[in-house]
Design a protein around this motif. Structure first.
Motif, PDB file in Angstrom:
ATOM      1  N   CYS A 162       0.817  -1.224   0.000  1.00 21.33           N
ATOM      2  CA  CYS A 162       0.000   0.000   0.000  1.00 21.33           C
ATOM      3  C   CYS A 162       0.844   1.265   0.000  1.00 21.33           C
ATOM      4  O   CYS A 162       0.300   2.369  -0.033  1.00 21.33           O
ATOM      5  CB  CYS A 162      -0.943   0.013   1.200  1.00 21.33           C
ATOM      6  SG  CYS A 162      -0.092   0.137   2.800  1.00 21.33           S
ATOM      7  N   THR A 165       0.006   3.900   2.765  1.00 17.44           N
ATOM      8  CA  THR A 165      -1.329   4.492   2.887  1.00 17.44           C
ATOM      9  C   THR A 165      -2.235   3.686   3.810  1.00 17.44           C
ATOM     10  O   THR A 165      -3.217   4.212   4.339  1.00 17.44           O
ATOM     11  CB  THR A 165      -2.011   4.610   1.518  1.00 17.44           C
ATOM     12  OG1 THR A 165      -2.242   3.289   0.985  1.00 17.44           O
ATOM     13  CG2 THR A 165      -1.147   5.409   0.556  1.00 17.44           C
ATOM     14  N   GLN A 167      -4.185   1.380   2.793  1.00 22.41           N
ATOM     15  CA  GLN A 167      -5.379   0.985   2.056  1.00 22.41           C
ATOM     16  C   GLN A 167      -5.027   0.378   0.705  1.00 22.41           C
ATOM     17  O   GLN A 167      -4.013   0.720   0.096  1.00 22.41           O
ATOM     18  CB  GLN A 167      -6.306   2.183   1.831  1.00 22.41           C
ATOM     19  CG  GLN A 167      -6.928   2.727   3.106  1.00 22.41           C
ATOM     20  CD  GLN A 167      -7.910   3.838   2.802  1.00 22.41           C
ATOM     21  OE1 GLN A 167      -7.740   4.591   1.847  1.00 22.41           O
ATOM     22  NE2 GLN A 167      -8.946   3.946   3.615  1.00 22.41           N
ATOM     23  N   GLN A 168      -5.876  -0.529   0.267  1.00 25.50           N
ATOM     24  CA  GLN A 168      -5.779  -1.098  -1.074  1.00 25.50           C
ATOM     25  C   GLN A 168      -7.024  -0.702  -1.856  1.00 25.50           C
ATOM     26  O   GLN A 168      -8.118  -0.598  -1.287  1.00 25.50           O
ATOM     27  CB  GLN A 168      -5.678  -2.626  -1.002  1.00 25.50           C
ATOM     28  CG  GLN A 168      -4.354  -3.149  -0.457  1.00 25.50           C
ATOM     29  CD  GLN A 168      -4.351  -4.659  -0.349  1.00 25.50           C
ATOM     30  OE1 GLN A 168      -5.072  -5.229   0.456  1.00 25.50           O
ATOM     31  NE2 GLN A 168      -3.526  -5.314  -1.169  1.00 25.50           N
ATOM     32  N   ARG A 182     -12.213   0.919  -1.488  1.00 24.92           N
ATOM     33  CA  ARG A 182     -10.999   0.949  -0.679  1.00 24.92           C
ATOM     34  C   ARG A 182     -11.198   0.119   0.579  1.00 24.92           C
ATOM     35  O   ARG A 182     -12.247   0.171   1.200  1.00 24.92           O
ATOM     36  CB  ARG A 182     -10.633   2.390  -0.299  1.00 24.92           C
ATOM     37  CG  ARG A 182     -10.248   3.247  -1.488  1.00 24.92           C
ATOM     38  CD  ARG A 182      -9.642   4.565  -1.032  1.00 24.92           C
ATOM     39  NE  ARG A 182      -9.272   5.382  -2.182  1.00 24.92           N
ATOM     40  CZ  ARG A 182     -10.013   6.331  -2.712  1.00 24.92           C
ATOM     41  NH1 ARG A 182     -11.205   6.574  -2.181  1.00 24.92           N
ATOM     42  NH2 ARG A 182      -9.607   7.029  -3.741  1.00 24.92           N
ATOM     43  N   CYS A 185      -5.321  -2.514   3.998  1.00 23.38           N
ATOM     44  CA  CYS A 185      -4.289  -3.323   3.343  1.00 23.38           C
ATOM     45  C   CYS A 185      -4.140  -4.650   4.087  1.00 23.38           C
ATOM     46  O   CYS A 185      -3.949  -4.682   5.308  1.00 23.38           O
ATOM     47  CB  CYS A 185      -2.967  -2.562   3.332  1.00 23.38           C
ATOM     48  SG  CYS A 185      -1.596  -3.498   2.640  1.00 23.38           S
TER      49      CYS A 185
END
Length: 373
Positions: A162, A165, A167-168, A182, A185
């Protein structure tokens, strides 16, 4: 499409509205109709309608096309643009409101959680206050790694999946446009970093559990259900963030003799027939001492007397409440024959008027008063 409302009408702005006006209107309506906030059945549909209107009017190209041609088939898009773009989903709305318009940094300092502790105290301890010591179980920042979770001499690495961040993004093309979802991760668990060598004390969490002793001062006059806030005595923060607060909820045990209403104290004292009829001076217990109370002759059962300033100290202000004493006539039991004879003689001297007759006489006077006689 004929069944769609005008986008300007949806946002409540005029056709000459600026980009900033459109953004303000969108933020207000998105917060109002967001499904996580508004539980009305049609809230989600209204939210999607607001989102669609904003996606069009906030884009100069789409807005120009809409102003010229109005609504078009979403499958065709606006000028071949591929339809409405719902990238970001609901998460970005809260980022806009609470995160300054961008995503939250998973590595930013985070405030610790607040804690609540229930303390039970005696009636008079609430009246006069007290100082006591309590033990609070809580999580604190690990001293070994200073909250990083990494072994001393090392540091967390930025997640390669990620890129920090936390998030994925998963992109899907649907008949209604391009959807971007979103989620946290899976590689770093949403933290944005990977700890290769974990701290031996906290095992990578950055926190440890401890028992903390605190001195607490209970102010005089505190009442049941009151809360005392101790700033910074909650759980430790993350990544250098401040600690939370500790809230102490007060529970006061009932008293066998006194009752409390606000800053006033109430109690009930028994009187004999002779004391009520002839008058007397009796001793009354208060919260701090015993005082003398004069009972006038002919006092009726249920009469209240006020002892000024003998109540509870006012928590916010000066002075104290009052104590209210209710006197109750106690009917004697187990009378001797001599006592019974004396009462019969008293009843005869009184003219033999029964209690029921006396009650009817009083009731008649009340009726006359209501009639205005």
């Amino acid at each position: 499409m004929a069944d769609k409302r005008d986008y300007y009408e949806v946002l409540g702005v005029g056709k000459d509205a600026s980009g900033e006006d459109i953004k303000k209107a969108y933020r207000k309506l998105a917060r109002q109709y967001h499904p996580d906030v508004n539980k009305e059945p049609d809230a989600e549909n209204k939210f999607k309608e607001v989102k669609e209107a904003y996606d069009t009017l906030s884009d100069d190209g789409k807005r120009e096309t809409y102003d010229r041609y109005g609504h078009v088939d979403p499958n065709q898009g606006f000028g071949g643009g591929g339809g409405a773009d719902f990238s970001g989903g609901f998460g970005d709305i809260f980022d806009m409101f609470f995160g300054g318009g961008g995503r939250r940094d998973p590595n930013a300092p985070q405030r610790g959680n607040d804690l609540q502790y229930t303390m039970t105290i005696e009636f008079k301890e609430a009246v006069f206050g007290k100082e006591t010591e309590i033990t609070i179980p809580r999580t604190e920042t690990c001293d070994t790694c200073r909250g990083s979770g990494a072994k001393p001499g090392t540091k967390p690495e930025t997640c390669s999946v990620c890129r920090g961040t936390g998030q994925q993004e998963v992109v899907q093309n649907t008949p209604f446009g391009r959807m971007v979802n979103r989620r946290s991760c899976s590689n770093c668990g949403g933290s944005g970093h990977i700890i290769r060598d974990k701290c031996g004390t906290c095992h990578g969490s950055g926190k440890v559990k401890r028992q903390r002793k605190l001195n607490v001062r209970i102010p005089a006059g505190v009442d049941d259900g009151a809360q005392i806030r101790l700033s910074g005595e909650g759980e430790g923060g993350m990544r250098g963030g401040p600690s939370g607060d500790l809230y102490i909820v007060i529970r006061v045990k009932p008293h066998d003799f006194f009752e409390r209403e606000g800053d006033d104290i109430y109690c009930e004292v028994p009187l004999t027939f002779a004391q009520a009829a002839l008058g007397d001076e009796i001793e009354i217990p208060t919260l701090s001492e015993k005082v003398k109370l004069k009972i006038p002759a002919g006092t009726q059962t249920g009469t209240f007397f006020r002892l000024k300033g003998k109540g509870v100290p006012r928590l916010r202000g000066y002075g104290q409440g009052d104590q209210h004493v209710k006197v109750t006539l106690v009917t004697p039991t187990g009378l001797s024959e001599e006592q019974k004879d004396l009462l019969r003689q008293f009843a005869g001297i009184d003219g033999g008027q029964s209690a029921q007759e006396q009650h009817e006489t009083i009731f008649d006077r009340m009726k006359k008063a209501f009639r205005g006689d």
